[in-house]
Motif scaffolding. Sequence first.
Motif, PDB file in Angstrom:
ATOM      1  N   LEU A  13       0.869  -1.190  -0.060  1.00 18.20           N
ATOM      2  CA  LEU A  13      -0.070  -0.077   0.002  1.00 18.20           C
ATOM      3  C   LEU A  13       1.010   1.304  -0.117  1.00 18.20           C
ATOM      4  O   LEU A  13       0.516   2.155  -0.719  1.00 18.20           O
ATOM      5  CB  LEU A  13      -0.882   0.092   1.159  1.00 18.20           C
ATOM      6  CG  LEU A  13      -1.954  -0.979   1.163  1.00 18.20           C
ATOM      7  CD1 LEU A  13      -2.898  -0.817   2.459  1.00 18.20           C
ATOM      8  CD2 LEU A  13      -2.970  -0.743  -0.015  1.00 18.20           C
ATOM      9  N   CYS A  17       1.087   3.773  -3.258  1.00 16.48           N
ATOM     10  CA  CYS A  17       0.538   5.147  -2.906  1.00 16.48           C
ATOM     11  C   CYS A  17       1.454   6.417  -3.576  1.00 16.48           C
ATOM     12  O   CYS A  17       1.094   7.274  -3.843  1.00 16.48           O
ATOM     13  CB  CYS A  17       0.054   5.377  -1.468  1.00 16.48           C
ATOM     14  SG  CYS A  17      -1.461   4.580  -1.148  1.00 16.48           S
ATOM     15  N   VAL A  39      -6.129   0.900   4.051  1.00 17.84           N
ATOM     16  CA  VAL A  39      -6.657  -0.471   3.084  1.00 17.84           C
ATOM     17  C   VAL A  39      -6.744  -1.562   4.061  1.00 17.84           C
ATOM     18  O   VAL A  39      -6.124  -1.889   4.986  1.00 17.84           O
ATOM     19  CB  VAL A  39      -5.822  -0.693   2.019  1.00 17.84           C
ATOM     20  CG1 VAL A  39      -5.968   0.692   0.923  1.00 17.84           C
ATOM     21  CG2 VAL A  39      -4.517  -0.848   2.300  1.00 17.84           C
ATOM     22  N   LYS A  40      -7.816  -2.432   3.646  1.00 18.09           N
ATOM     23  CA  LYS A  40      -8.053  -3.599   4.331  1.00 18.09           C
ATOM     24  C   LYS A  40      -8.108  -4.954   3.528  1.00 18.09           C
ATOM     25  O   LYS A  40      -8.678  -4.713   2.263  1.00 18.09           O
ATOM     26  CB  LYS A  40      -9.380  -3.379   5.333  1.00 18.09           C
ATOM     27  CG  LYS A  40      -9.544  -4.464   6.215  1.00 18.09           C
ATOM     28  CD  LYS A  40     -10.740  -4.130   7.071  1.00 18.09           C
ATOM     29  CE  LYS A  40     -11.024  -5.551   7.994  1.00 18.09           C
ATOM     30  NZ  LYS A  40     -12.369  -4.981   8.969  1.00 18.09           N
ATOM     31  N   THR A  41      -7.862  -6.070   3.743  1.00 24.32           N
ATOM     32  CA  THR A  41      -7.920  -7.086   3.042  1.00 24.32           C
ATOM     33  C   THR A  41      -8.200  -8.348   3.882  1.00 24.32           C
ATOM     34  O   THR A  41      -7.590  -8.080   5.027  1.00 24.32           O
ATOM     35  CB  THR A  41      -6.613  -7.434   2.135  1.00 24.32           C
ATOM     36  OG1 THR A  41      -6.934  -8.390   1.018  1.00 24.32           O
ATOM     37  CG2 THR A  41      -5.520  -7.856   2.974  1.00 24.32           C
ATOM     38  N   THR A  49      -5.111  -4.823   8.409  1.00 21.50           N
ATOM     39  CA  THR A  49      -5.526  -3.380   7.735  1.00 21.50           C
ATOM     40  C   THR A  49      -4.186  -2.524   7.869  1.00 21.50           C
ATOM     41  O   THR A  49      -3.240  -2.889   8.444  1.00 21.50           O
ATOM     42  CB  THR A  49      -6.300  -2.594   8.997  1.00 21.50           C
ATOM     43  OG1 THR A  49      -7.604  -3.026   9.067  1.00 21.50           O
ATOM     44  CG2 THR A  49      -6.379  -1.212   8.556  1.00 21.50           C
ATOM     45  N   LYS A 129      -6.510   4.966  -8.259  1.00 22.51           N
ATOM     46  CA  LYS A 129      -6.551   3.585  -7.884  1.00 22.51           C
ATOM     47  C   LYS A 129      -5.223   3.086  -7.751  1.00 22.51           C
ATOM     48  O   LYS A 129      -4.322   3.201  -8.617  1.00 22.51           O
ATOM     49  CB  LYS A 129      -7.768   2.984  -8.549  1.00 22.51           C
ATOM     50  CG  LYS A 129      -8.975   3.457  -8.348  1.00 22.51           C
ATOM     51  CD  LYS A 129      -9.700   2.456  -9.224  1.00 22.51           C
ATOM     52  CE  LYS A 129      -9.392   1.856 -10.619  1.00 22.51           C
ATOM     53  NZ  LYS A 129     -10.216   1.069 -11.270  1.00 22.51           N
ATOM     54  N   LYS A 131      -3.113  -0.726  -6.832  1.00 20.63           N
ATOM     55  CA  LYS A 131      -3.191  -2.378  -6.331  1.00 20.63           C
ATOM     56  C   LYS A 131      -1.718  -2.695  -5.906  1.00 20.63           C
ATOM     57  O   LYS A 131      -0.881  -2.372  -6.744  1.00 20.63           O
ATOM     58  CB  LYS A 131      -3.476  -3.134  -7.762  1.00 20.63           C
ATOM     59  CG  LYS A 131      -3.485  -4.769  -7.128  1.00 20.63           C
ATOM     60  CD  LYS A 131      -3.868  -5.795  -7.961  1.00 20.63           C
ATOM     61  CE  LYS A 131      -5.560  -5.777  -7.728  1.00 20.63           C
ATOM     62  NZ  LYS A 131      -6.312  -6.735  -8.251  1.00 20.63           N
ATOM     63  N   PHE A 143      -3.539  -5.742  -1.772  1.00 17.92           N
ATOM     64  CA  PHE A 143      -4.417  -4.551  -1.277  1.00 17.92           C
ATOM     65  C   PHE A 143      -4.896  -3.613  -2.376  1.00 17.92           C
ATOM     66  O   PHE A 143      -4.182  -3.292  -3.374  1.00 17.92           O
ATOM     67  CB  PHE A 143      -3.514  -3.503  -0.172  1.00 17.92           C
ATOM     68  CG  PHE A 143      -3.191  -4.118   1.179  1.00 17.92           C
ATOM     69  CD1 PHE A 143      -4.232  -4.014   2.022  1.00 17.92           C
ATOM     70  CD2 PHE A 143      -1.889  -5.024   1.168  1.00 17.92           C
ATOM     71  CE1 PHE A 143      -3.847  -4.681   3.292  1.00 17.92           C
ATOM     72  CE2 PHE A 143      -1.592  -5.241   2.306  1.00 17.92           C
ATOM     73  CZ  PHE A 143      -2.605  -5.155   3.338  1.00 17.92           C
ATOM     74  N   ASN A 144      -6.041  -3.127  -2.378  1.00 19.71           N
ATOM     75  CA  ASN A 144      -6.784  -2.270  -3.425  1.00 19.71           C
ATOM     76  C   ASN A 144      -7.170  -0.949  -2.777  1.00 19.71           C
ATOM     77  O   ASN A 144      -7.723  -1.291  -1.799  1.00 19.71           O
ATOM     78  CB  ASN A 144      -7.869  -3.147  -4.145  1.00 19.71           C
ATOM     79  CG  ASN A 144      -7.492  -4.137  -4.938  1.00 19.71           C
ATOM     80  OD1 ASN A 144      -6.663  -3.887  -6.107  1.00 19.71           O
ATOM     81  ND2 ASN A 144      -7.917  -5.376  -4.645  1.00 19.71           N
ATOM     82  N   GLY A 145      -6.670  -0.053  -3.098  1.00 15.51           N
ATOM     83  CA  GLY A 145      -6.959   1.195  -2.481  1.00 15.51           C
ATOM     84  C   GLY A 145      -6.830   2.578  -3.479  1.00 15.51           C
ATOM     85  O   GLY A 145      -6.982   2.304  -4.598  1.00 15.51           O
TER      86      GLY A 145
END
Length: 154
Positions: A13, A17, A39-41, A49, A129, A131, A143-145
Amino acid sequence: MMRRPTLCLLLLLTAVCGALCADSSQPLGDWDSVTVAPVKTSIYVGSVTLVTGVFRRDGDVFNTTYEAKVWPWFFWSESGRISISLPPADLLRLSRGERVEFKGEATNHKNKPRHVTGHADRLDAANGKIKVRIGVDDTEIIFNGTYRFNNAVK
């Protein structure tokens, strides 16, 4: 076993970012930092998280800290530092709306390395977005955010 996915997620993440998007009307030098939403998975019988600090740009690299919280196995939670490489050519491609792949590295509070890869897609001038895939030993956490580029303060 679960500890690895948590660290991977955090690293991923943070790296994603940092590498994300720029507005084609915004000079690349004006983007000095990137904010990534928490983000959370899901993992086997639990979740991870990932929360990162603001990624600060230093040349081609975005750096910050991370904290990965594993539920219900809190003892697998970790924190550390993460770096994502994003050269100006990739920032320019992202500003034109092209997908950008990135790589990075992270190190947890026990000085254990984590491998980070991912991609970023532009949504608008400063947002997008991401990944992120974080490799912890033989496990990969995905993680996707979302991210937001921040203007330099002048």
